[in-house]
Write an enzyme that holds these catalytic residues in place. Structure first.
Site, short mmCIF file in Angstrom:
data_model
loop_
_atom_site.label_atom_id
_atom_site.label_comp_id
_atom_site.label_asym_id
_atom_site.label_seq_id
_atom_site.Cartn_x
_atom_site.Cartn_y
_atom_site.Cartn_z
CG ASP A 47 22.36 13.92 2.25
OD1 ASP A 47 22.95 12.89 2.62
OD2 ASP A 47 22.25 14.26 1.05
NE ARG B 47 22.34 4.90 0.36
CZ ARG B 47 22.71 6.15 0.48
NH1 ARG B 47 22.18 6.91 1.40
NH2 ARG B 47 23.61 6.65 -0.31
NE ARG C 229 22.53 8.16 -4.62
CZ ARG C 229 23.50 8.56 -3.79
NH1 ARG C 229 23.21 9.23 -2.71
NH2 ARG C 229 24.75 8.32 -4.09
CG ASP D 235 21.29 10.38 -0.20
OD1 ASP D 235 21.89 9.92 0.79
OD2 ASP D 235 21.80 11.20 -1.00
#
Ligand code: ROI
Length: 162
Positions: free
Chosen positions: A96, A82, A91, A94
């Site tokens: 989440d 990352r 990025r 990611d």
């Protein structure tokens, strides 16, 4: 606990990052993979001088606490090398935690439900694809939230394999 995880990438062949991350997660012993959305392409939210994103959402079942799950997901982000060049910038991967059951969690490390859910087409539409009736604590049902969220250029990809 039933958990929904959002995946996003816009660097170094993003589609491959998303698909291998889904595969990596499905192999983890600390969780059971239940289902996944299609892959979606979306223009960047944030600075516009960065590539389009590939996004997806998956549904898992786990006994991990939200914070232990975050540790696992962050180490997976690291494994994908990352890089985060700037705030709201590009990025490689990611991950989440969007929803952790019906829990509301707010501390230095976690905001669950993820605060972006209601405004982000690239989260809401894949969530609704998995299940229109998902409830976002304090916000409402995904199918209703979707009605108030324009597509913003979001496109479902037809090919979802490597
Ligand atoms: N924009 C899109 N389209 N998709 C993302 O996953 C995404 N992730 C981010 C920011 C930089 C907010 N923009 C994004 O973190």
């Amino acid at each position: 606990m039933i958990v929904f995880i959002g995946l996003g990438s816009n660097l170094e062949n993003p589609q491959t990052h998303i698909l291998t991350a889904i595969n990596d997660i499905s192999l983890l012993e600390s969780m059971t993979f239940l289902s996944q959305s299609s892959l979606y392409q979306s223009p960047p939210m944030g600075p516009q001088d960065q590539p389009d994103y590939i996004n997806a959402v998956i549904k898992i079942d786990t006994h991990l606490t939200a914070h232990s799950l975050l540790d696992v997901l962050q180490s997976l982000e690291q494994k994908h090398g990352r890089v985060r060049k700037r705030h709201w910038g590009e990025r490689t991967l990611d991950l989440d935690i969007l929803l952790y059951g019906n829990e509301v969690i707010s501390d230095e490390r976690l905001s669950i439900p993820h605060p972006g859910i209601t405004e982000r087409a690239f989260v809401l539409y894949p969530l609704a694809e998995i299940d229109n009736d998902i409830s976002v604590p304090g916000k409402g049902i995904v199918s209703t939230l979707k009605e108030f969220c324009p597509l913003d250029g979001l496109k479902k990809l037809e090919a979802n394999t490597l």
